[in-house]
Design a protein around this motif. Sequence first.
Motif, PDB file in Angstrom:
ATOM      1  N   UNK A  49       0.717  -1.278   0.068  1.00 36.67           N
ATOM      2  CA  UNK A  49      -0.135   0.153   0.045  1.00 36.67           C
ATOM      3  C   UNK A  49       0.752   1.093  -0.139  1.00 36.67           C
ATOM      4  N   UNK A  50       2.178   1.296  -0.703  1.00 35.08           N
ATOM      5  CA  UNK A  50       2.927   2.179  -0.480  1.00 35.08           C
ATOM      6  C   UNK A  50       2.890   3.161  -1.917  1.00 35.08           C
ATOM      7  N   UNK A  58       2.477   8.845  -5.228  1.00 34.63           N
ATOM      8  CA  UNK A  58       3.209   8.047  -4.491  1.00 34.63           C
ATOM      9  C   UNK A  58       4.531   8.631  -3.249  1.00 34.63           C
ATOM     10  N   UNK A  59       4.835   9.608  -3.924  1.00 33.26           N
ATOM     11  CA  UNK A  59       5.940  10.535  -3.009  1.00 33.26           C
ATOM     12  C   UNK A  59       5.505  11.121  -1.932  1.00 33.26           C
ATOM     13  N   UNK A 110      12.267   1.967  -4.863  1.00 36.53           N
ATOM     14  CA  UNK A 110      10.811   2.149  -4.330  1.00 36.53           C
ATOM     15  C   UNK A 110      10.413   3.526  -4.037  1.00 36.53           C
ATOM     16  N   UNK A 111       9.244   3.550  -3.559  1.00 33.09           N
ATOM     17  CA  UNK A 111       8.824   4.829  -2.738  1.00 33.09           C
ATOM     18  C   UNK A 111       9.728   5.317  -1.688  1.00 33.09           C
ATOM     19  N   UNK A 112      10.059   6.692  -1.636  1.00 37.22           N
ATOM     20  CA  UNK A 112      10.954   7.255  -0.723  1.00 37.22           C
ATOM     21  C   UNK A 112      10.480   7.254   0.849  1.00 37.22           C
ATOM     22  N   UNK A 113       9.748   5.996   1.303  1.00 36.93           N
ATOM     23  CA  UNK A 113       9.445   5.870   2.835  1.00 36.93           C
ATOM     24  C   UNK A 113      10.574   6.048   3.529  1.00 36.93           C
ATOM     25  N   UNK A 114      10.225   6.231   4.830  1.00 38.57           N
ATOM     26  CA  UNK A 114      11.392   6.208   5.724  1.00 38.57           C
ATOM     27  C   UNK A 114      11.466   4.803   6.789  1.00 38.57           C
ATOM     28  N   UNK A 115      12.380   4.049   6.531  1.00 34.92           N
ATOM     29  CA  UNK A 115      12.310   2.796   7.252  1.00 34.92           C
ATOM     30  C   UNK A 115      13.216   2.771   8.528  1.00 34.92           C
ATOM     31  N   UNK A 301      10.881  13.539 -11.373  1.00 37.64           N
ATOM     32  CA  UNK A 301       9.506  12.747 -10.950  1.00 37.64           C
ATOM     33  C   UNK A 301       9.022  13.666  -9.470  1.00 37.64           C
ATOM     34  N   UNK A 302      10.118  14.045  -8.497  1.00 38.64           N
ATOM     35  CA  UNK A 302       9.447  14.202  -7.231  1.00 38.64           C
ATOM     36  C   UNK A 302       9.292  15.460  -7.370  1.00 38.64           C
TER      37      UNK A 302
END
Length: 358
Positions: A49-50, A58-59, A110-115, A301-302
């Motif tokens: 679901x990202x 998405x960003x 992938x999407x730039x989430x913070x892990x 794109x961002x």
Amino acid sequence: MAPTRVWTPSRVLITRSASELPHTEEIIRRCEAAGVSDIEVLSGDRLTGLRGETERQTYALAKKTLAVVVAPASALKPQPIPPSADWRIDLAKGCPAHCQYCYLAGSLSGPPITRVYANIDDVLAGIGTHAGRGTITTGTAERGHEGTTFELSCYTDPLGIEHVTGSLSEAIARVGAGTYGDEVSLRFTTKFDDVTDLLTIDHGRRTRVRLSVNADDIANRFEGGTARMPARVEALRRLAVAGYRVGLTIAPIMPIPGWRDQYGRLLADVAEALRDVPDLDLTAEIITHRFTPSSKDVLLSWYPGTKLEMDEDSRTAKRNKFGGVKYVYPRETMSEMRTWFVDELESLLPQAQLLYWT
């Protein structure tokens, strides 16, 4: 000066394996205290679901998301990270800031989430196994007093997420207490200024905090979601007064109109802020702006409306031994900027040790 408003995720995703680890309890506690209500423990270890319907959606979704995961075995072995430090240790991957020149663009999939990594014991264990090894600071005449150095900010800004993770404080406290030996130290760079919780940690002078600084026109235009420059300079002072080794990461420098005046004012402000700090240990690292074809595509794109200069025709192509290419400023421009910065540092901040220019 009040701290810049800190980043708080809109949602937190916790993988099943991460949910079983004790550090996750601290992360959940911090997130709840910060007002996060959407905290979901997943049924498995796959993040879903990202993605939104468009790249921009998405960003935006990714930048509001914190994922708590278990660092894979491949991420636990420290990697060399010249010229900054002996080794790289990753507390997390991804950053909540909105820098239009983002260093992570093109290097993270992938999407730039913070892990953030929940298995912090495993992550930090590499400090103990690699103490006394390395070629950048370990055993060198120039930087040997730092011991074996471990860089924490290659793939994240650890201070930017600290209030919802606690990982940075834990690392500083353990190294300060000598958990991994007396001859090791941590380093990280930040664009944030909420350092209050760091000031009371018994750091043992084994952590160097570098503030990422830049000309006002660059910071104000291209560094969204970060602390403004006066706040960063004040944070640098507070850390130095608290006994931390400190540094400047002047990056990415760009030859914008009036660059000498703007960078000159910046260095003068830093000099004034640190003027009366006792036992000051100050370094400087200077990094010019560069980009790769892949990072340019991701950044556009961002930030499709960015005014960031990424014109290959006005740059020099620099190739590595693997055939990759990055675009840097022409030799004449690089030489002019380097000469100016070296001279200006010597004039305004003679106590600063210039570690490298790139």
